[in-house]
Design an enzyme around this catalytic site. Structure first.
Site, PDB file in Angstrom:
ATOM      1  N   HIS A   1       0.807  -1.131   0.039  1.00 37.83           N
ATOM      2  CA  HIS A   1      -0.014  -0.145  -0.076  1.00 37.83           C
ATOM      3  C   HIS A   1       0.786   1.154   0.077  1.00 37.83           C
ATOM      4  CE1 HIS A   1       0.932  -0.061   4.199  1.00 37.83           C
ATOM      5  NE2 HIS A   1       0.541   1.174   4.388  1.00 37.83           N
TER       6      HIS A   1
HETATM    7  C1  UD1 Z   1      -1.690   5.464   6.292  1.00 37.42           C
HETATM    8  C2  UD1 Z   1      -0.372   5.889   6.847  1.00 37.42           C
HETATM    9  C3  UD1 Z   1       0.666   4.662   6.654  1.00 37.42           C
HETATM   10  C4  UD1 Z   1      -0.172   3.506   7.217  1.00 37.42           C
HETATM   11  C5  UD1 Z   1      -1.255   3.162   6.467  1.00 37.42           C
HETATM   12  C6  UD1 Z   1      -1.818   1.811   6.907  1.00 37.42           C
HETATM   13  C7  UD1 Z   1       0.289   8.299   6.708  1.00 37.42           C
HETATM   14  C8  UD1 Z   1       0.873   9.316   6.055  1.00 37.42           C
HETATM   15  N1  UD1 Z   1      -0.009   6.846   6.054  1.00 37.42           N
HETATM   16  O1  UD1 Z   1      -1.683   5.133   4.852  1.00 37.42           O
HETATM   17  O2  UD1 Z   1       1.691   5.033   7.627  1.00 37.42           O
HETATM   18  O3  UD1 Z   1       0.870   2.407   7.028  1.00 37.42           O
HETATM   19  O4  UD1 Z   1      -2.280   4.136   6.904  1.00 37.42           O
HETATM   20  O5  UD1 Z   1      -3.149   1.474   6.128  1.00 37.42           O
HETATM   21  O6  UD1 Z   1      -0.735   8.738   7.497  1.00 37.42           O
HETATM   22  N2  UD1 Z   1      -8.867   5.067   2.270  1.00 37.42           N
HETATM   23  C9  UD1 Z   1     -10.267   4.428   2.267  1.00 37.42           C
HETATM   24  N3  UD1 Z   1     -10.851   4.193   3.435  1.00 37.42           N
HETATM   25  C10 UD1 Z   1     -10.022   4.178   4.520  1.00 37.42           C
HETATM   26  C11 UD1 Z   1      -8.919   4.861   4.506  1.00 37.42           C
HETATM   27  C12 UD1 Z   1      -8.244   5.218   3.411  1.00 37.42           C
HETATM   28  O7  UD1 Z   1     -11.052   4.255   1.183  1.00 37.42           O
HETATM   29  O8  UD1 Z   1     -10.793   4.009   5.763  1.00 37.42           O
HETATM   30  C13 UD1 Z   1      -8.643   5.403   1.058  1.00 37.42           C
HETATM   31  C14 UD1 Z   1      -8.651   6.888   0.418  1.00 37.42           C
HETATM   32  O9  UD1 Z   1      -8.877   6.985  -0.740  1.00 37.42           O
HETATM   33  C15 UD1 Z   1      -7.355   7.473   0.929  1.00 37.42           C
HETATM   34  C16 UD1 Z   1      -6.223   6.404   0.680  1.00 37.42           C
HETATM   35  O10 UD1 Z   1      -7.106   5.302   0.998  1.00 37.42           O
HETATM   36  O11 UD1 Z   1      -7.095   8.668   0.197  1.00 37.42           O
HETATM   37  C17 UD1 Z   1      -5.094   6.598   1.707  1.00 37.42           C
HETATM   38  O12 UD1 Z   1      -5.505   6.835   3.005  1.00 37.42           O
HETATM   39  P1  UD1 Z   1      -4.586   7.500   3.874  1.00 37.42           P
HETATM   40  O13 UD1 Z   1      -5.227   7.353   5.273  1.00 37.42           O
HETATM   41  O14 UD1 Z   1      -4.210   9.004   3.326  1.00 37.42           O
HETATM   42  O15 UD1 Z   1      -3.254   6.988   3.717  1.00 37.42           O
HETATM   43  P2  UD1 Z   1      -2.826   5.194   3.889  1.00 37.42           P
HETATM   44  O16 UD1 Z   1      -2.470   5.055   2.300  1.00 37.42           O
HETATM   45  O17 UD1 Z   1      -4.026   4.237   4.347  1.00 37.42           O
END
Ligand code: UD1
Length: 369
Positions: free
Chosen positions: A209
């Site tokens: 991811h």
């Molecule tokens: C975040 C953490 C990362 C961790 C990961 C575990 C930061 C900088 N990164 O990354 O260190 O390893 O979580 O999962 O905080 N999304 C959904 N549903 C959710 C959450 C996210 O659909 O419940 C999608 C959204 O499109 C979002 C993308 O995933 O834009 C990324 O989510 P985000 O929280 O920005 O970062 P992660 O890649 O999950």
């Protein structure tokens, strides 16, 4: 004495759950749990509250997804009045996600400042292109109490000028959660393996991811190529993170993955389910930080699809090998494991299931309790 814990994303939940329990057992604290809402899908959040026996959050800030600045800024704006009202003696944060950084900033700049305790302090990948590295360094600089999982954490902090009295090596709280979960996970394993038509020790488990791996088409494509080759020898199970899921239909490599017959894509797993899948895998291929630690604790071979790690002890003592993103490096490492020549490791010091007790003790001492 009031303590506010701030969690936001999946990797926070398994770190805070045992800390809350240990502080409860110690007594004398009123604990409040704030969920920022950075992760909000049931499979990324709710299921972990259930599996980890986390109390329902006292407050959900509901910030949702966005750019780094958006997420961090929204958490800061929403948390500031909460801390102003609740006036905790301490804010506890864990790990390195944007919610961790935002909470530490708000607490440090509150008037008067609220001390921050950072669980999983001192880890460094030395890779400044990684958003989490920025978060780690800043949070540790702001934290009054740096709770480290391993001696490399202490060394990194001292090198950065952190006073030794601010550092407490407590061990790895993730392993507290893991040990607690294992009996339930093991009970669920047979049904789970049957669901995916897998056998114990007979499959590769994959998670991917990191933006550096899934957002760059050329790199993602190489990783998919490696997985395709691996799957010819070993069935692959791949619980797909929402970020990665979004890339599947967008990219050519993603579409190849969707069509691959021996690579089974599935929803992100809950905590019990994931630990069961991990404990029974032949090998895990991952770019996660936490999984490097859990596989070391379980003695399962781990190939980390990155060029660096902020958890070097998993390589020097555990079962982890850094293999980068090149199929020419990844595939032979899987073959080595299949031939029975995989790395065996030992469990690092203080990864003993009691790290959260030491966290509670350090916090108690810090607060004069
Ligand atoms: C975040 C953490 C990362 C961790 C990961 C575990 C930061 C900088 N990164 O990354 O260190 O390893 O979580 O999962 O905080 N999304 C959904 N549903 C959710 C959450 C996210 O659909 O419940 C999608 C959204 O499109 C979002 C993308 O995933 O834009 C990324 O989510 P985000 O929280 O920005 O970062 P992660 O890649 O999950």
């Amino acid at each position: 004495m009031r303590i506010v814990h701030v969690v936001g994303a999946r990797p926070n939940f398994m770190k805070i759950a045992p800390v809350i329990r240990a502080l409860e057992a110690r007594g004398g604290f009123e604990q409040l749990l704030v969920h920022t809402g950075q992760h909000y899908d049931p499979q990324m959040s709710e299921v972990f509250f259930r599996d980890l026996d986390l109390p329902r959050p006292d407050l959900d800030l509901g910030v949702g997804s966005g750019s780094h600045a958006e997420t961090t800024g929204r958490v800061m704006t929403a948390l500031e009045p909460v801390l102003a009202e609740k006036k905790p003696a301490l804010v506890v944060v864990a790990g390195d996600v944007n919610s961790t950084l935002a909470a530490a900033l708000v607490a440090a700049k509150a008037v008067p400042p609220i001390p921050v305790a950072h669980v999983e302090a001192g880890l460094r990948s030395f890779d400044w292109t990684m958003p989490e590295e920025v978060n780690r360094v800043v949070v540790d600089r702001l934290a009054a109490l740096c709770l480290t999982p391993s001696s490399d954490g202490d060394e990194n902090l001292k090198r950065e000028g952190v006073a030794p009295e601010r550092i407490a090596r407590v061990g790895n709280v993730m392993i507290d959660s893991l040990r607690r979960a294992l009996p339930v996970s093991e009970k669920r394993a047979p049904e789970l393996l049957a669901r995916f038509a897998l056998t114990r020790g007979g499959y590769a488990l994959v998670t991917l991811h990191r933006p550096a791996n899934v957002d760059a088409p050329a790199i993602f494509s190489k990783l998919v190529e490696a997985l395709e080759t691996v799957s010819a020898q070993l069935p692959v199970l791949f619980p797909v993170h929402p970020r990665t899921r979004a890339r599947l239909s967008e990219s050519v490599a993603g579409q190849r993955l969707l069509r691959a017959t021996r690579i089974r894509l599935t929803e992100p797993a809950g905590y019990f389910e994931f630990q069961a899948l991990l404990a029974n895998a032949k090998v895990v291929l991952t770019d996660s930080g936490g999984i490097q630690e859990e596989s070391t604790a379980l003695g399962v071979a781990c190939l980390t699809l990155r060029d660096n790690t902020e958890r070097p002890v998993t390589v020097t003592e555990g079962t982890n090998t850094l293999v980068g993103r090149d199929p020419a490096r990844i595939v032979p490492e899987v073959e080595k494991i299949l031939a029975g020549h995989g790395k065996s490791g030992r469990i690092p010091a203080l990864w003993d299931g009691h790290a959260s007790d030491r966290v509670a003790e350090a916090i108690g001492r810090f607060l004069g309790r």
